[in-house]
Scaffold this motif. Structure first.
Motif, mmCIF file in Angstrom:
data_model
loop_
_atom_site.group_PDB
_atom_site.id
_atom_site.type_symbol
_atom_site.label_atom_id
_atom_site.label_comp_id
_atom_site.label_asym_id
_atom_site.label_seq_id
_atom_site.Cartn_x
_atom_site.Cartn_y
_atom_site.Cartn_z
ATOM 1 N N ASN A 282 18.872 -7.409 -15.724
ATOM 2 C CA ASN A 282 19.599 -8.473 -15.054
ATOM 3 C C ASN A 282 19.097 -8.696 -13.628
ATOM 4 O O ASN A 282 18.877 -9.837 -13.188
ATOM 5 C CB ASN A 282 21.089 -8.106 -15.066
ATOM 6 N N TYR B 224 15.849 -10.552 -13.692
ATOM 7 C CA TYR B 224 16.039 -11.991 -13.941
ATOM 8 C C TYR B 224 16.535 -12.702 -12.684
ATOM 9 O O TYR B 224 16.103 -13.812 -12.379
ATOM 10 C CB TYR B 224 17.015 -12.219 -15.103
ATOM 11 N N GLN B 225 17.442 -12.051 -11.953
ATOM 12 C CA GLN B 225 17.939 -12.674 -10.714
ATOM 13 C C GLN B 225 16.792 -12.866 -9.719
ATOM 14 O O GLN B 225 16.647 -13.926 -9.108
ATOM 15 C CB GLN B 225 19.039 -11.798 -10.105
ATOM 16 N N ASP C 152 23.190 -7.831 -5.730
ATOM 17 C CA ASP C 152 22.093 -8.610 -6.306
ATOM 18 C C ASP C 152 20.973 -8.781 -5.274
ATOM 19 O O ASP C 152 21.187 -8.573 -4.073
ATOM 20 C CB ASP C 152 22.602 -9.948 -6.863
ATOM 21 N N ALA D 248 24.376 -16.293 -14.663
ATOM 22 C CA ALA D 248 23.383 -15.946 -15.681
ATOM 23 C C ALA D 248 22.812 -17.189 -16.333
ATOM 24 O O ALA D 248 21.640 -17.257 -16.679
ATOM 25 C CB ALA D 248 24.010 -15.044 -16.730
#
Ligand code: SF4
Length: 434
Positions: A282, A285-286, A313, A429
């Motif tokens: 995740n 991807y961020q 993040d 997302a």
């Protein structure tokens, strides 16, 4: 053609082969996949399987269902992380180009799918495998007159002319970079080399670019090319992965790099016993969104030898490391700096830039523009007013840290806060808004 299980393969029905080959394709994430498994219920309509049908997005943003299948899982190679590697003891199957065309068109007519994602193990030489894949897409387009979406795998080491031909008929092609470093490839996929994997990317990028009309979509590979990288099978850090990703976007103009958390289906003697947690995937991807749409560079986001912070993040992490930049006045900050504020996504930055041309913005206006004020408030002023928690980085960090992010004074999320956080995570997302 190599055949490790001739008796089994020859005795398999078409249904059995299709089951094996859709199952074998499910680990490739270079097109998006449903990933869900749910049984149908009496009186209900439909069920859901992790293999077989996946979803992808067309250049105009439509979500379409694809038949995701291998032409063969009868591989000559022995990549240690792969369920279909030569040494794995599993039933083998191969479909002919015509069988794949019949299945695709049959499914299309029954409205199950709108396109095809066709990959394959290297069941013969790279050239022969690529020839059969190319033959399939040509048959589909010319004899079956199929105009649906086709995503085709490029086989490393094949003749460049075969790629040129396939690219004229496919919408998208992908070749998997597989592992983030040459050392990883040498250890886990010794029959592959970085050069053999990158050569098709280079070729496809060149011919797609050359076919670009003055305006509109490329004539060749209108949906571009993608790749996937396995995360967690080798000790490569997130910093290394991100540098490689940045290079791939820059040099080969890839549409997407997909990250696939390693699934322990490979040779256990050389691989980690446990898969990496999904949060690692995740975070990558961020960071990928930040590279593509927010103007960040890999170097700014993470040193090569580091992994991403699990707690915050990558955008919050960058903001916390750069107190000298904040707070930014929302009414005057340049657009590219708005993009660096946690909680302001691409769409809200654009809305702010438009709206402030005609009026001075207040916090209430930002809320209407879907700015996530719970994050953004700590990094901005709005018409001179600051509503954040101050300059103490430790306190600020605790505000931004999941899962306490959004917590009440007792440290427990209320139901509403939990629901909001979930909605926000889902939205992020899907849209990449960070
Ligand atoms: S080439 Fe490697 S990754 Fe691809 S199917 Fe064969 S063993 Fe698996």
């Amino acid at each position: 053609m190599t055949n490790l299980f001739p008796a089994l393969r020859s005795s398999l029905t078409l249904d059995e082969r299709v089951t094996i080959l859709t199952e074998g394709a499910k680990y490739d994430v270079s097109c998006s996949s449903s990933g869900s498994a749910r049984r149908g219920v009496r009186g209900g309509l439909g069920d859901c399987a992790p293999a077989g049908i996946c979803h992808s997005f067309t250049p105009d943003g439509r979500c379409i269902s694809l038949l995701k299948i291998l032409m063969s899982n009868d591989c000559l190679y022995n990549c240690k992380y792969c369920a279909n590697r030569r040494e794995a003891d599993l039933p083998r199957a191969t479909l002919t180009p015509r069988e794949i065309c019949e299945i695709t068109v049959g499914f299309y007519r029954r409205n199950y799918i709108e396109g095809l994602f066709l990959s394959s193990a290297v069941f013969a030489s790279p050239n022969e495998t690529m020839e059969r894949l190319t033959e399939t897409v040509i048959l589909l387009r010319t004899e079956y007159n199929f105009h649906g979406y086709v995503h085709l795998k490029a086989i490393p080491g094949c003749d460049p002319q075969l790629l040129d031909l396939a690219a004229r008929y496919a919408d998208r092609m992908s070749e998997n970079i597989e592992l983030p470093s040459s050392a990883g490839l040498k250890m886990l996929a010794p029959q592959k080399t970085k050069e053999a994997i990158l050569a098709p990317m280079e070729r496809l990028a060149t011919i797609a670019q050359a076919s670009l009309p003055q305006r509109g979509r490329a004539k060749i590979l209108p949906a571009g090319q993608t790749t996937q990288m396995i995360v967690g099978a080798t000790p490569d850090t997130d910093g290394t992965i991100l540098r490689l990703t940045e290079g791939l976007y820059r040099h080969y103009r890839l549409k997407r790099v997909y990250y696939s958390a390693y699934v322990p289906v490979g040779n256990p003697s050389l691989l980690p016993v446990k898969p990496p947690d999904l949060l690692r995937e995740n975070r990558l991807y961020q960071a990928d969104w930040l590279l593509r749409f927010y103007g960040f560079t890999a170097e700014e986001l993470l040193p090569t030898d580091k992994n991403f912070d699990r707690a915050v993040d990558p955008k919050c992490d960058w903001a916390l490391r750069h107190p000298e930049v904040f707070p930014l006045e929302i009414n005057t900050a340049p657009y590219e700096m708005l993009l660096r504020v946690p909680g302001i996504g691409v769409k809200s930055a654009w809305r702010i830039a438009r709206a402030r041309e005609t009026a001075t913005l207040r916090y209430e206006d930002l809320q209407k523009m879907k700015v996530v004020l719970r994050r953004a408030a700590h990094f901005i002023t709005c018409d001179g007013k600051y509503n954040g928690c101050g300059e103490n980085r430790a306190i600020l960090r605790s505000y931004l840290t999941a899962p306490a992010f959004g917590a009440s004074e007792e440290g427990q999320m209320t139901l509403t806060e939990a629901a909001n956080t979930l909605v926000e995570a889902k939205r992020s997302a899907l849209t990449g808004e960070l």
